[in-house]
Design a protein around this motif. Structure first.
Motif, PDB file in Angstrom:
ATOM      1  N   UNK A  13       0.816  -1.212   0.000  1.00  0.00           N
ATOM      2  CA  UNK A  13       0.000   0.000   0.000  1.00  0.00           C
ATOM      3  C   UNK A  13       0.844   1.253   0.000  1.00  0.00           C
ATOM      4  N   UNK A  14       0.269   2.328   0.514  1.00  0.00           N
ATOM      5  CA  UNK A  14       0.955   3.616   0.464  1.00  0.00           C
ATOM      6  C   UNK A  14       2.001   3.779   1.558  1.00  0.00           C
ATOM      7  N   UNK A  15       1.874   3.048   2.642  1.00  0.00           N
ATOM      8  CA  UNK A  15       2.853   3.160   3.714  1.00  0.00           C
ATOM      9  C   UNK A  15       4.050   2.276   3.412  1.00  0.00           C
ATOM     10  N   UNK A  16       5.262   2.806   3.587  1.00  0.00           N
ATOM     11  CA  UNK A  16       6.442   1.986   3.316  1.00  0.00           C
ATOM     12  C   UNK A  16       6.613   0.895   4.361  1.00  0.00           C
ATOM     13  N   UNK A  17       7.107  -0.223   3.927  1.00  0.00           N
ATOM     14  CA  UNK A  17       7.380  -1.343   4.820  1.00  0.00           C
ATOM     15  C   UNK A  17       8.878  -1.385   5.072  1.00  0.00           C
ATOM     16  N   UNK A  18       9.270  -1.290   6.320  1.00  0.00           N
ATOM     17  CA  UNK A  18      10.683  -1.260   6.660  1.00  0.00           C
ATOM     18  C   UNK A  18      11.106  -2.595   7.262  1.00  0.00           C
ATOM     19  N   UNK A  19      12.307  -3.032   6.937  1.00  0.00           N
ATOM     20  CA  UNK A  19      12.847  -4.246   7.507  1.00  0.00           C
ATOM     21  C   UNK A  19      12.399  -5.527   6.848  1.00  0.00           C
ATOM     22  N   UNK A  20      11.755  -5.444   5.698  1.00  0.00           N
ATOM     23  CA  UNK A  20      11.246  -6.650   5.054  1.00  0.00           C
ATOM     24  C   UNK A  20      12.225  -7.240   4.049  1.00  0.00           C
ATOM     25  N   UNK A  21      13.264  -6.505   3.701  1.00  0.00           N
ATOM     26  CA  UNK A  21      14.198  -6.964   2.666  1.00  0.00           C
ATOM     27  C   UNK A  21      15.480  -7.463   3.324  1.00  0.00           C
ATOM     28  N   UNK A  22      15.882  -8.680   2.956  1.00  0.00           N
ATOM     29  CA  UNK A  22      17.115  -9.262   3.450  1.00  0.00           C
ATOM     30  C   UNK A  22      18.036  -9.540   2.273  1.00  0.00           C
ATOM     31  N   UNK A  23      19.304  -9.222   2.458  1.00  0.00           N
ATOM     32  CA  UNK A  23      20.319  -9.484   1.436  1.00  0.00           C
ATOM     33  C   UNK A  23      20.931 -10.843   1.755  1.00  0.00           C
ATOM     34  N   UNK A  24      20.786 -11.777   0.816  1.00  0.00           N
ATOM     35  CA  UNK A  24      21.257 -13.153   1.019  1.00  0.00           C
ATOM     36  C   UNK A  24      22.372 -13.489   0.038  1.00  0.00           C
ATOM     37  N   UNK A  25      23.283 -14.324   0.492  1.00  0.00           N
ATOM     38  CA  UNK A  25      24.391 -14.793  -0.341  1.00  0.00           C
ATOM     39  C   UNK A  25      24.519 -16.302  -0.154  1.00  0.00           C
ATOM     40  N   UNK A  26      25.194 -16.995  -1.072  1.00  0.00           N
ATOM     41  CA  UNK A  26      25.427 -18.433  -0.890  1.00  0.00           C
ATOM     42  C   UNK A  26      26.248 -18.698   0.377  1.00  0.00           C
ATOM     43  N   UNK A  27      26.026 -19.864   0.976  1.00  0.00           N
ATOM     44  CA  UNK A  27      26.728 -20.223   2.213  1.00  0.00           C
ATOM     45  C   UNK A  27      28.240 -20.112   2.067  1.00  0.00           C
ATOM     46  N   UNK A  28      28.762 -20.546   0.939  1.00  0.00           N
ATOM     47  CA  UNK A  28      30.213 -20.553   0.733  1.00  0.00           C
ATOM     48  C   UNK A  28      30.795 -19.147   0.651  1.00  0.00           C
ATOM     49  N   UNK A  29      30.000 -18.157   0.283  1.00  0.00           N
ATOM     50  CA  UNK A  29      30.489 -16.788   0.130  1.00  0.00           C
ATOM     51  C   UNK A  29      30.150 -15.901   1.318  1.00  0.00           C
ATOM     52  N   UNK A  30      29.531 -16.469   2.366  1.00  0.00           N
ATOM     53  CA  UNK A  30      29.051 -15.645   3.472  1.00  0.00           C
ATOM     54  C   UNK A  30      30.174 -14.914   4.194  1.00  0.00           C
ATOM     55  N   UNK A  31      31.286 -15.574   4.456  1.00  0.00           N
ATOM     56  CA  UNK A  31      32.394 -14.935   5.193  1.00  0.00           C
ATOM     57  C   UNK A  31      32.940 -13.742   4.419  1.00  0.00           C
ATOM     58  N   UNK A  32      33.136 -13.901   3.120  1.00  0.00           N
ATOM     59  CA  UNK A  32      33.631 -12.794   2.295  1.00  0.00           C
ATOM     60  C   UNK A  32      32.588 -11.676   2.243  1.00  0.00           C
TER      61      UNK A  32
END
Length: 89
Positions: free
Chosen positions: A39-58
């Protein structure tokens, strides 16, 4: 896939995404498609940035280097001011 960063908003998520992709790390934004349906109100905190398990440390190192949670340093307002003319040098 592991979450490397929980974004405050969509722009925040894309900034992190581009930094990770510049480092050669594949990225998936979880929750990006949900933002438009709230709707018109922004939703905050709903987006997560994900990476493959093998690349998580980098990826975690790249995100930490961005220093997104750190407040900006307060500039010294008197540092750029020349001393008054009446003050002896």
């Amino acid at each position: 896939m592991r979450v490397v960063y929980e974004a405050a908003h969509l722009i925040d998520a894309h900034l992190v995404r581009h930094a990770l992709e510049d480092a050669g790390i594949p990225v998936f934004l979880r929750g990006e498609a949900l933002i438009g349906g709230m709707g018109e109100l922004p939703l905050f905190g709903a987006v997560q940035v994900c990476v493959p398990d093998a690349a998580w440390a980098q990826a975690d190192g790249v995100v930490r280097e961005l220093a997104l949670g750190d407040p900006p340093a307060e500039p010294d307002p008197y540092a750029a001011m020349p001393p008054p003319a009446w003050l002896p040098a």
